[in-house]
Design an enzyme around this catalytic site. Structure first.
Site, short mmCIF file in Angstrom:
data_model
loop_
_atom_site.label_atom_id
_atom_site.label_comp_id
_atom_site.label_asym_id
_atom_site.label_seq_id
_atom_site.Cartn_x
_atom_site.Cartn_y
_atom_site.Cartn_z
N ALA A 133 -43.71 7.18 11.47
CA ALA A 133 -44.51 6.72 10.34
C ALA A 133 -45.83 6.21 10.92
O ALA A 133 -45.98 5.03 11.24
CB ALA A 133 -43.77 5.61 9.59
N ALA B 271 -48.77 -2.82 10.36
CA ALA B 271 -47.57 -2.04 10.71
C ALA B 271 -46.92 -1.51 9.44
O ALA B 271 -47.48 -1.61 8.36
CB ALA B 271 -46.61 -2.93 11.50
N ASN B 272 -45.74 -0.94 9.56
CA ASN B 272 -44.97 -0.49 8.39
C ASN B 272 -43.49 -0.67 8.69
O ASN B 272 -43.11 -1.09 9.77
CB ASN B 272 -45.32 0.96 8.04
CG ASN B 272 -44.99 1.92 9.16
OD1 ASN B 272 -43.82 2.13 9.48
ND2 ASN B 272 -46.02 2.47 9.79
N ARG B 273 -42.64 -0.33 7.72
CA ARG B 273 -41.21 -0.66 7.80
C ARG B 273 -40.37 0.37 8.54
O ARG B 273 -39.15 0.28 8.52
CB ARG B 273 -40.63 -0.84 6.40
CG ARG B 273 -41.23 -1.99 5.65
CD ARG B 273 -40.47 -2.23 4.35
NE ARG B 273 -41.18 -3.17 3.48
CZ ARG B 273 -41.16 -4.48 3.65
NH1 ARG B 273 -40.47 -5.01 4.64
NH2 ARG B 273 -41.85 -5.26 2.84
#
Ligand code: C5P
Length: 218
Positions: free
Chosen positions: A95, A29-31
């Site tokens: 994102a 995942a990402n932030r």
């Protein structure tokens, strides 16, 4: 009317991160918080647009008055975006994970005391580039985002050309607190050149962007 310049228009907005499964219990995942994309969806709806928001997993509520489609992976996000076409405008604020695990394991991967597993990655589809490609379903206005930590204007201009989108909202994520934070300081690139906006709340950035989109369709 003047107050609802986007009535009769359909907008697609992508928002949030993607989760790319490694096995049934783990993911990449990402932030991304989804705050900017969700605020844009709400701002476009406030100007009268019918909005389809395609959101990855986020911890914030679906905006009121917006049809929200929840997805997990980039592949699912692309499918949901394509299913929502045609649209007058698309804003890709998600994102999207650049890579997925080529062959996610069907069962939980086990520590067996041997070497740690190596993850083989495969490239995800680029939703913004696909939406920007010429064709009968291309939205008249396609807007992308560019998060950079240096050479903002230069990298964002290159990204705009490479992806084929009309506008790029470029933000410097080098400082702390931008990704996941409440504020954003952006540069808007279009045919008319670069416009630097002051540091604003994500809601204000969304409002300005929606106003500019409203003027585009006026
Ligand atoms: O290539 P990069 O991730 O830096 O580009 C960012 C822009 O492209 C954002 O608008 C993002 O939503 C979009 N994007 C996409 N699909 C991808 C990767 C990025 O729509 N697979």
């Amino acid at each position: 009317g003047v107050a609802r310049p986007l009535s009769g228009r359909h907008a697609i907005v992508t928002s949030g991160p993607t989760h790319e499964p490694i096995d049934p219990v783990r993911y990449i995942a990402n932030r991304s918080s989804g705050k900017q994309g969700h605020a844009i969806a709400a701002a476009l709806a406030a100007l009268g647009a019918r909005v389809t928001l395609v959101s990855g997993p986020v911890g914030i509520a679906d905006p009121a008055g917006v049809q929200t489609v929840h997805v997990e992976t980039a592949a699912q996000m692309l499918a949901a975006v394509e299913a929502a076409l045609p649209a007058d405008v698309a804003v890709c604020a998600a994102a999207v994970g650049d890579w997925r695990v080529a062959a996610a394991a069907g069962q939980k991967m086990k520590k067996d005391g041997g070497a740690p597993p190596a993850l083989q990655l495969a490239e995800n589809p680029d939703i913004l580039a696909r939406l920007s490609a010429p064709g009968p379903l291309r939205p008249r206005l396609v807007v992308g985002f560019a998060a950079e930590t240096e050479h903002l204007a230069e990298y964002a201009a290159a990204k705009r050309a490479r992806k084929g989108c009309d506008w790029i909202v470029a933000n410097n994520v080098g400082g702390t607190g931008i990704m996941g934070g409440e504020e954003n300081e952006v540069l808007l690139l279009s045919d008319e050149g670069a416009q630097a906006w002051p540091k604003l709340s994500k809601r204000e950035v969304a409002g300005l962007l929606a106003d500019k989109i409203g003027k585009f369709f006026a």
